[in-house]
Design a protein around this motif. Structure first.
Motif, PDB file in Angstrom:
ATOM      1  N   MET A  83      -0.127  10.308   5.829  1.00 55.10           N
ATOM      2  CA  MET A  83      -0.329   8.868   5.636  1.00 55.10           C
ATOM      3  C   MET A  83       0.923   8.043   5.948  1.00 55.10           C
ATOM      4  SD  MET A  83      -1.775   6.730   2.336  1.00 55.10           S
ATOM      5  CE  MET A  83      -0.433   7.216   1.245  1.00 55.10           C
ATOM      6  N   PRO A  84       2.119   8.421   5.513  1.00 57.82           N
ATOM      7  CA  PRO A  84       3.290   7.594   5.831  1.00 57.82           C
ATOM      8  C   PRO A  84       3.484   7.392   7.339  1.00 57.82           C
ATOM      9  CG  PRO A  84       3.825   9.163   4.100  1.00 57.82           C
ATOM     10  CD  PRO A  84       2.473   9.551   4.623  1.00 57.82           C
ATOM     11  N   GLN A  85       3.362   8.488   8.122  1.00 55.12           N
ATOM     12  CA  GLN A  85       3.521   8.360   9.564  1.00 55.12           C
ATOM     13  C   GLN A  85       2.414   7.494  10.164  1.00 55.12           C
ATOM     14  OE1 GLN A  85       3.549  11.252   7.638  1.00 55.12           O
ATOM     15  NE2 GLN A  85       4.071  12.961   9.026  1.00 55.12           N
ATOM     16  N   ALA A  86       1.178   7.691   9.684  1.00 56.04           N
ATOM     17  CA  ALA A  86       0.048   6.932  10.225  1.00 56.04           C
ATOM     18  C   ALA A  86       0.179   5.451   9.899  1.00 56.04           C
ATOM     19  CB  ALA A  86      -1.263   7.495   9.673  1.00 56.04           C
ATOM     20  N   LEU A  87       0.618   5.116   8.681  1.00 55.16           N
ATOM     21  CA  LEU A  87       0.777   3.713   8.310  1.00 55.16           C
ATOM     22  C   LEU A  87       1.889   3.056   9.128  1.00 55.16           C
ATOM     23  CD1 LEU A  87      -0.148   1.397   6.523  1.00 55.16           C
ATOM     24  CD2 LEU A  87       1.484   2.159   4.769  1.00 55.16           C
ATOM     25  N   ARG A  88       2.983   3.789   9.355  1.00 53.05           N
ATOM     26  CA  ARG A  88       4.056   3.244  10.186  1.00 53.05           C
ATOM     27  C   ARG A  88       3.566   3.008  11.615  1.00 53.05           C
ATOM     28  NH1 ARG A  88       7.355   6.874   7.167  1.00 53.05           N
ATOM     29  NH2 ARG A  88       7.181   8.476   8.800  1.00 53.05           N
TER      30      ARG A  88
ATOM     31  N   TYR B  57      -7.596   5.330  -2.406  1.00 51.18           N
ATOM     32  CA  TYR B  57      -8.119   6.544  -3.041  1.00 51.18           C
ATOM     33  C   TYR B  57      -7.489   7.720  -2.321  1.00 51.18           C
ATOM     34  CZ  TYR B  57     -11.174  10.378  -4.355  1.00 51.18           C
ATOM     35  OH  TYR B  57     -11.644  11.587  -4.814  1.00 51.18           O
ATOM     36  N   GLY B  58      -6.725   8.527  -3.051  1.00 50.10           N
ATOM     37  CA  GLY B  58      -6.049   9.668  -2.457  1.00 50.10           C
ATOM     38  C   GLY B  58      -5.183  10.361  -3.490  1.00 50.10           C
ATOM     39  N   PRO B  59      -4.488  11.419  -3.100  1.00 46.68           N
ATOM     40  CA  PRO B  59      -3.715  12.207  -4.068  1.00 46.68           C
ATOM     41  C   PRO B  59      -2.367  11.602  -4.462  1.00 46.68           C
ATOM     42  CG  PRO B  59      -3.679  13.247  -1.907  1.00 46.68           C
ATOM     43  CD  PRO B  59      -4.615  12.096  -1.799  1.00 46.68           C
ATOM     44  N   SER B  60      -1.862  10.621  -3.730  1.00 47.72           N
ATOM     45  CA  SER B  60      -0.557  10.046  -4.064  1.00 47.72           C
ATOM     46  C   SER B  60      -0.630   9.245  -5.366  1.00 47.72           C
ATOM     47  CB  SER B  60      -0.063   9.124  -2.943  1.00 47.72           C
ATOM     48  OG  SER B  60       0.178   9.856  -1.764  1.00 47.72           O
ATOM     49  N   THR B  61       0.517   9.098  -6.028  1.00 41.45           N
ATOM     50  CA  THR B  61       0.567   8.288  -7.245  1.00 41.45           C
ATOM     51  C   THR B  61       0.545   6.815  -6.887  1.00 41.45           C
ATOM     52  OG1 THR B  61       2.980   8.142  -7.294  1.00 41.45           O
ATOM     53  CG2 THR B  61       1.957  10.074  -8.367  1.00 41.45           C
ATOM     54  N   LEU B  62       0.210   5.996  -7.866  1.00 40.43           N
ATOM     55  CA  LEU B  62       0.185   4.556  -7.664  1.00 40.43           C
ATOM     56  C   LEU B  62       1.567   4.052  -7.243  1.00 40.43           C
ATOM     57  CD1 LEU B  62      -1.100   1.750  -7.820  1.00 40.43           C
ATOM     58  CD2 LEU B  62      -0.745   1.792 -10.300  1.00 40.43           C
ATOM     59  N   ASN B  63       2.601   4.540  -7.903  1.00 42.20           N
ATOM     60  CA  ASN B  63       3.959   4.103  -7.571  1.00 42.20           C
ATOM     61  C   ASN B  63       4.336   4.482  -6.140  1.00 42.20           C
ATOM     62  OD1 ASN B  63       4.388   2.941 -10.060  1.00 42.20           O
ATOM     63  ND2 ASN B  63       5.341   4.775 -10.952  1.00 42.20           N
ATOM     64  N   ASP B  64       3.942   5.687  -5.721  1.00 37.93           N
ATOM     65  CA  ASP B  64       4.271   6.121  -4.362  1.00 37.93           C
ATOM     66  C   ASP B  64       3.552   5.270  -3.309  1.00 37.93           C
ATOM     67  OD1 ASP B  64       5.967   8.043  -5.284  1.00 37.93           O
ATOM     68  OD2 ASP B  64       4.551   9.714  -5.058  1.00 37.93           O
ATOM     69  N   VAL B  65       2.290   4.946  -3.589  1.00 42.48           N
ATOM     70  CA  VAL B  65       1.541   4.117  -2.646  1.00 42.48           C
ATOM     71  C   VAL B  65       2.151   2.721  -2.573  1.00 42.48           C
ATOM     72  CG1 VAL B  65      -0.703   3.077  -2.140  1.00 42.48           C
ATOM     73  CG2 VAL B  65      -0.601   5.412  -3.006  1.00 42.48           C
ATOM     74  N   SER B  66       2.452   2.179  -3.733  1.00 54.43           N
ATOM     75  CA  SER B  66       3.054   0.844  -3.780  1.00 54.43           C
ATOM     76  C   SER B  66       4.381   0.816  -3.030  1.00 54.43           C
ATOM     77  CB  SER B  66       3.249   0.416  -5.244  1.00 54.43           C
ATOM     78  OG  SER B  66       3.845  -0.859  -5.324  1.00 54.43           O
ATOM     79  N   ALA B  67       5.186   1.844  -3.229  1.00 54.14           N
ATOM     80  CA  ALA B  67       6.487   1.910  -2.561  1.00 54.14           C
ATOM     81  C   ALA B  67       6.322   2.052  -1.054  1.00 54.14           C
ATOM     82  CB  ALA B  67       7.298   3.067  -3.120  1.00 54.14           C
ATOM     83  N   LEU B  68       5.360   2.869  -0.630  1.00 60.44           N
ATOM     84  CA  LEU B  68       5.129   3.076   0.798  1.00 60.44           C
ATOM     85  C   LEU B  68       4.710   1.776   1.477  1.00 60.44           C
ATOM     86  CD1 LEU B  68       4.829   4.936   3.282  1.00 60.44           C
ATOM     87  CD2 LEU B  68       2.457   5.354   2.532  1.00 60.44           C
ATOM     88  N   ILE B  69       3.814   1.043   0.843  1.00 63.70           N
ATOM     89  CA  ILE B  69       3.356  -0.229   1.418  1.00 63.70           C
ATOM     90  C   ILE B  69       4.514  -1.221   1.474  1.00 63.70           C
ATOM     91  CG2 ILE B  69       1.843  -2.212   1.037  1.00 63.70           C
ATOM     92  CD1 ILE B  69      -0.178  -0.218  -0.194  1.00 63.70           C
TER      93      ILE B  69
END
Length: 969
Positions: free
Chosen positions: A630-635, A722-734
Motif C-alpha cells: 500500500m505505501p508504494q501504491a499510494l505514492r 479497511y485493512g490490517p494496518s493500524t489507524l495511526n499507521d494509516v493516518s501517518a501514511l496519508i
C-alpha cells in the motif's frame, strides 16, 4: 445426577448402541485446501460438495445436473432449458390441491401437445391450441402456482433461480443456515417427484426469453463462433434456448423422458458453502435424497472429434448493435491441464492493466476496446477474444492487430516479470473471492460438471507457479495456430429475425386461497431462530481524524493482507461533469519520471489497483490490493495525480474513443432504456444527458483536466480504510504521502438533479427496433425521507413487487404469461435531498403491451389482499434480515449511507424491530395511499409500428422522444 450401578450400565449400553446406529459418511479431502472442502458420495451415487465459512449465518446452495443443451434431442432443442423452468411448478406433493383429479387432465394436455406438433395448417393449429387452452383451464383449478417460491420465501431464501447452459442445469438458493432441513426436504421432493403443470403459460415465458435473446447481437455472435469451431457437435449445432420451430412445437413426453434419463442421483451434485456443520448437513441430505433410486450408468450421446482447422474459419452476423469482433481457438476438455497455461495466457494478454493487449492496444488507443475469456466446457474448451473497432477502423484491421500481439506471445517478446505479476494478481483475486460462498459453491459445480478431480483444483496455483516463459512460448506456438474462428459482427438490419408469436392464452387462476399440506408443514416449521446482528457504528468501526484534519472511518482486517483505501469527496457531476473525463484521460498519461505503460506495469506488479469515479454528488478515489504494498501504491497514485504530463496526441485519441463509445451506446437496447428512464424521472436535465458536448471537450485544454485532478486533495474529504494496518499507521501514511492544505477549498456550487413530480398522466415513447418493449410506470409526489416509513416500504416491496412470490410476478407471469421479467418497487431516498418514488418494470412482447398495462393498473389500484402471501412476505423478510451480516469494507459504506440520511443507526435494525407488529392492513393502506389511483408516467421503449398507439392515446397524451432527445447528442 447420580445413577445406581445397574442404571449406569444400562445408560452406557444405550449410548454405545445409539453411537453404533448413527450413520457415518465417508468423504474425500485434499491437503492444504483453503476452503476445507469435503466431498461425499451417497450410496446412490449422489455427490455432495461442502465447504464451511462462518462469516454469515447463510449458505449458498447449487444443485447441479450434468446435462444441458448438449444433450437436447435434435428434434426438440431447448428442452433442457424448458425443463429447468418446469422444475419450479411443483411435485406430487405440492403445487396441487388434488393430484388425483388433476392427473388425467395433465395426461390429456400431454397427449394433445403430441398431436399439436404434427399439425401444419395454421388455422387447424390455432383451433387445436384452443382445446389445449380449455383443458388447461380445467387442470388449473387444481394447480396452486408458486408453492415452491412460497416455501423458499418462508425459509428466508434469497436468489431463487436456475440456469441452463451447454453442459449444466443448475438450481440456486441462498438460505439461512438454520433452514437446511426444510430446504433439503423441498429439494428432495422436487427432484424425485416433479410434475409438469402450468405448461402452456410457462411456455409463453420461454417465448419471451427467446425473443429477448433473438434481439441480442452478443448471443448471435457467440452462437456463430461455436458453430464455426464445433460444426458437428451440439455446442455448435444447437443453442440452449432452442430453435423457433421447436419452441412452437413442444413435447411434454420428450421432457419427461429427458428428466428420467438425466435427473438421476448419480448425475447430480449438491454444492454448498456457508455456515454449516459437515456431519449434520450430509446426514440431512441423505435423509431426503438417500432413498432416491438411480438406474445405473447414464447413456450420454457421444460425438465424433471435431475437425482440426489449419485456416481461419470466418463468418459474419448482422445486427443493429455496435460492430465488434469475436475470435478464438478450440482446446481440449475442460478438465485437462491446458487450463493452467490458458489462465496465465489469458491474464498475460488482458488483465485490465498491464497485459500485452492492455499496453499495446488499449493504452495506445489502437482499437476501441478488447476483452479475453477462457471458457472450459465438458467436451471442449474455448479461448475467446472480443474486440471493438475505433471510428472508421475495419474489423479486419482489428484482427490484424490482435494477431500481431499473439505473435509477440509466440516469439517470447514479453518480459518474464509479467508471468510473476500475473501469478501475484491471480492469487490476490483468488483469495479475495474465497470470502464469497457463491464463488466456492460455483467452483464445486465447475469441478463436477467438467469432471475435474478436486485435488487437481486445489493444486492449480502451485502448478501454475511452475510454468515458465519457455512453457508459455511453446504452448502458444503449438495451439495458437491459424485454425481459429473469427466472427465479424457488423451493423445492419437482420432480415432473418422473426419473433415467436404468442398464442391465445386464457389466464389461469392463482388459487391463492388454496395450499398443500406440504406447504403448510414448511411454513409452520420452527427451526432454532438465528439472532440478528446489525452494525453498531460506535463499536464496529472507528470514526476519527487524521493528523492533517481529514475525517477517517476505520475498520481493521484481521483475516488477510488485503486492503481498501477510499477518499470520498462530497461533490460530483452536479458540480463539474468533467471530473470523470479527467480521470479517463489520466489513464493514458505518464509523468516526467515514468511512462503511462510503466505506471500500469508497476501497479500490476504491486498487485494493487486504483479507480477514480464520479457520481452525481460524490467523487471517489479508491486504492485496493496487497496491504504490504500500500505505501508504494499510494505514492505511485499520488505522484500520477500531482505530476501527470499532458499529451496532446493522447487527448485527441481519447476524445475519439469517447465519441465512438457515445455512438455505440445509441445502438444498445439497455442503454437506450436507461437514457429514456432517466429522462422520464428527471426531465431533460438529468444525470445521463447532462454531459459535456463534443465541442466542449474539443475546446477544453487538457491541462485544465489534469489541474482538476490535481485539485481534488484540496477539498475536505472522508477517508475510509479497511485493512490490517493500524489507524495511526494509516493516518501517518496519508499525512506523509498526500499533500493536504492548511485550509480546505470551499466546495464548488452544484446544480442538483431533481426527480420530477408526476402531476399529470403522460406517455413517453422512444424508438428501438426489437421484438420486445421495455416499459416502466413512474410516480413521484415528492414525499421526503422519513425513517418511520422504512419498515412499511420494505414489507410492501416484499409483498407486492419483489421476487417470484410477490403479487406482480404471480399475476403477470405465472397466471397470464405476459412477461419474462416483471417487478415493482417503492424507493426511499438515499440522501435527505431526495424524494420517495415508485416504479413498475416489465419486458414483454410488443403486442402484449396493453394487456400488461391493464393488468398492472388493476394491481396498482386494487392491490390484492392475501393473508397467506403477506405472512410469507413478512416471514421471509424477517429471516433475511436476521441472517444478513454486514462485514469488512461494507461496514464503512453502511456508515456513510446512514450519514447521508442524517441518521446514526443501521436502517435494517429499524425495519427488523418494527416487523412483528405489522399487519396486512398496514400494507394495503400503504398501497391505497401511495400507489393507487396516481398520475403515472408511462415510459416505453419500442418500435412504434408494433405498438397499439390508439389504445396508448386513450391513456394519456403521447410525447414522442427521439434517440437524440434521450441521449442529448
Amino acid at each position: 445426577m447420580n445413577l445406581p450401578k445397574k442404571s449406569l450400565i444400562i445408560a452406557l449400553l444405550l449410548t454405545v448402541t445409539a453411537t453404533a446406529l448413527a450413520q457415518t459418511f465417508k468423504y474425500e479431502t485434499v491437503a492444504n485446501d483453503p476452503i476445507g472442502a469435503r466431498i461425499y458420495t451417497l450410496d446412490n451415487g449422489l455427490k455432495i460438495y461442502l465447504s464451511r465459512n462462518t462469516e454469515k449465518p447463510r449458505i449458498q446452495t447449487y444443485i447441479a445436473v450434468r446435462t444441458g443443451s448438449r444433450n437436447d434431442p435434435h428434434e426438440t432443442t431447448g428442452l433442457a432449458h424448458y425443463l429447468e423452468h418446469l422444475m419450479f411448478k411443483g411435485t406430487t406433493h405440492f403445487g396441487t390441491s388434488n393430484l388425483k383429479a388433476e392427473q388425467p387432465l395433465l395426461d390429456s394436455i400431454e397427449h394433445r401437445f403430441e398431436v399439436y406438433r404434427t399439425i401444419k395448417d395454421p388455422a387447424a393449429r390455432k383451433a387445436y391450441y384452443q382445446q389445449i387452452d380449455s383443458i388447461s383451464q380445467l387442470a388449473a383449478k387444481y394447480n396452486i402456482p408458486n408453492e415452491y417460491d412460497k416455501m423458499m420465501s418462508a425459509i428466508g431464501s434469497e436468489g431463487s433461480n436456475a440456469y441452463t447452459s451447454n453442459d449444466v442445469t443448475c438450481y440456486e438458493e441462498n438460505i439461512p443456515s438454520n433452514e437446511i432441513d426444510t430446504w433439503a426436504k423441498v429439494q428432495g421432493d422436487r427432484f424425485q417427484n416433479m410434475v409438469i403443470r402450468g405448461f402452456h403459460t410457462e411456455l409463453e415465458a420461454v417465448y419471451e426469453e427467446y425473443n429477448i435473446n433473438m434481439a441480442s447481437d452478443g448471443t448471435k455472435t457467440y452462437t456463430a463462433f461455436l458453430k464455426k469451431l464445433c460444426p458437428s457437435h451440439p455446442y455448435g449445432t444447437q443453442s440452449t434456448i432452442g430453435t423457433q420451430e421447436h419452441l412452437k412445437n413442444p413435447s411434454i413426453t420428450n421432457i419427461k423422458n429427458y428428466f428420467h434419463k438425466y435427473y438421476e442421483p448419480n448425475n447430480i451434485a449438491i454444492c454448498m458453502s456457508g455456515d454449516l456443520d459437515y456431519d449434520k448437513t450430509v446426514a440431512t441430505i441423505n435423509k431426503y435424497f438417500g432413498s432416491w433410486k438411480g438406474y445405473g450408468a447414464i447413456d450420454v450421446p457421444q460425438y465424433a472429434p471435431q475437425p482440426v482447422f489449419t485456416t481461419p474459419q470466418d463468418t459474419t452476423v448482422i445486427g443493429q448493435e455496435s460492430e465488434r469482433l469475436m475470435m478464438g481457438w478450440r482446446f481440449d476438455r475442460g478438465n485437462t491441464l491446458q487450463g493452467d497455461t490458458l489462465d496465465i495466457i489469458n491474464n498475460m494478454l488482458w488483465n485490465g492493466n498491464a497485459g500485452l493487449f492492455d499496453l499495446d492496444l488499449i493504452q495506445k488507443m489502437k482499437i476501441q476496446d478488447v476483452r479475453t475469456y477462457f471458457e472450459p466446457m465438458h467436451d471442449y474448451s474455448f479461448y475467446l477474444i472480443m474486440a471493438m473497432p475505433k471510428e472508421g477502423q475495419t474489423l479486419d484491421n482489428v484482427r490484424h492487430l490482435i494477431l500481431n500481439d499473439i505473435d509477440k506471445l509466440k516469439k517470447g517478446d514479453f518480459d518474464e516479470k509479467l508471468i510473476k505479476a500475473v501469478m501475484n494478481n491471480y492469487k490476490r483475486h483468488y483469495y479475495e473471492q474465497l470470502d464469497h460462498n457463491d464463488f466456492r459453491a460455483d467452483a464445486f459445480v465447475n469441478a463436477f460438471i467438467n469432471e475435474i478431480d478436486w485435488r487437481q483444483q486445489v493444486n492449480k496455483i502451485a502448478r501454475m507457479e511452475k510454468i515458465t516463459k519457455s512453457d508459455i512460448v511453446a504452448f502458444a506456438n503449438r495451439y495458437f495456430t491459424d485454425g481459429y474462428a473469427c466472427v465479424f459482427k457488423i451493423q445492419g438490419n437482420d432480415t432473418t429475425l422473426k419473433k415467436v408469436e404468442k398464442p391465445h392464452i386464457t389466464p389461469i387462476p392463482t388459487n391463492n386461497d388454496k395450499h398443500s399440506e406440504f406447504l403448510e408443514a414448511v411454513v409452520s416449521a420452527k427451526p432454532t431462530p438465528i439472532q440478528p446482528s446489525f452494525v453498531d457504528f460506535k463499536k464496529d468501526l472507528t470514526a476519527s481524524t487524521t493528523g492533517k484534519g481529514l475525517p477517517i472511518v476505520y475498520k481493521q482486517n484481521t483475516d488477510n493482507d488485503l486492503f481498501t483505501l477510499s477518499f470520498r469527496i462530497p461533490f460530483g457531476a452536479e458540480s463539474n461533469p468533467l471530473i470523470s473525463y479527467a480521470a479517463g484521460y489520466l489513464n493514458y498519461l505518464g509523468t516526467s519520471k515514468m511512462t503511462a505503460e510503466e505506471i500500469k506495469q508497476q501497479f500490476y506488479e504491486l498487485a494493487c489497483d486504483y479507480y477514480i469515479s464520479e457520481d452525481v454528488d460524490e467523487t471517489t478515489i479508491t486504492l485496493t490490493g496487497l496491504n504490504s504494498n500500500m505505501p508504494q501504491a499510494l505514492r505511485l497514485l499520488n505522484d500520477l495525480m500531482m505530476n501527470a504530463k499532458p499529451d496532446k496526441d493522447a487527448y485527441t485519441k481519447y476524445l475519439g474513443q469517447i465519441m465512438k463509445s457515445r455512438a455505440d451506446s445509441k445502438s444498445d437496447q439497455d442503454e437506450n432504456f436507461n437514457r429514456l428512464e432517466s429522462y422520464a424521472v428527471y426531465g431533460s436535465y438529468n444525470p445521463m444527458r447532462s454531459i459535456p458536448s463534443e465541442e466542449t471537450l474539443k475546446n477544453t485544454d487538457s491541462q485544465s483536466l489534469l489541474d482538476l485532478i490535481k485539485s481534488l486533495p484540496n477539498y475536505k474529504q472522508t477517508v475510509l480504510y479497511y485493512g490490517p494496518s493500524t489507524l495511526n499507521d494509516v493516518s501517518a501514511l496519508i499525512g506523509k504521502t498526500v499533500k493536504t492544505p492548511k485550509h480546505f477549498a470551499p466546495m464548488p456550487a452544484a446544480k442538483p438533479f431533481k426527480r420530477e413530480t408526476t402531476d399529470k398522466k403522460e406517455v413517453l415513447l422512444a424508438p428501438y427496433d426489437a421484438p420486445n418493449i421495455y416499459m416502466v410506470q413512474y410516480f413521484n409526489e415528492q414525499h421526503p425521507f422519513s425513517i418511520s416509513r422504512l419498515p412499511i416500504v420494505a414489507l410492501f416491496n416484499q409483498y407486492f413487487g419483489s421476487g417470484m412470490n410477490a403479487i406482480v410476478f404471480q399475476e403477470l407471469r405465472e397466471a397470464r404469461g405476459l412477461a419474462y421479467s416483471a417487478g415493482a418497487r417503492y424507493y426511499t431516498p438515499t440522501k435527505l435531498s431526495d424524494s420517495e418514488h415508485f416504479m413498475t418494470f416489465i419486458i414483454c412482447q410488443s403486442d402484449k403491451m396493453m394487456d400488461c398495462i391493464t393488468e398492472f393498473n388493476s394491481l396498482l389500484n386494487n392491490t390484492p389482499e392475501r393473508e397467506a402471501g403477506f405472512n410469507l412476505a413478512k416471514q421471509s423478510l424477517q429471516k433475511s434480515l436476521a441472517s444478513a451480516r454486514t462485514t469488512k469494507f461494507a461496514v464503512l459504506e453502511r456508515y456513510m449511507e446512514a450519514k447521508k440520511l442524517g441518521i446514526d443507526v443501521d436502517t435494517r435494525k429499524i425495519v427488523y424491530d418494527a416487523l412483528p407488529s405489522m399487519q396486512l392492513s398496514d400494507v394495503i393502506k400503504f398501497a391505497k395511499e401511495n400507489i393507487a389511483d396516481k398520475t403515472y408516467k408511462y415510459v416505453i421503449l419500442g418500435k412504434e409500428e408494433n405498438l397499439d398507439m390508439k389504445s396508448l392515446q386513450k391513456i394519456a397524451p403521447i410525447t414522442k422522444l427521439s434517440t437524440e432527445d434521450i441521449f442529448g447528442y
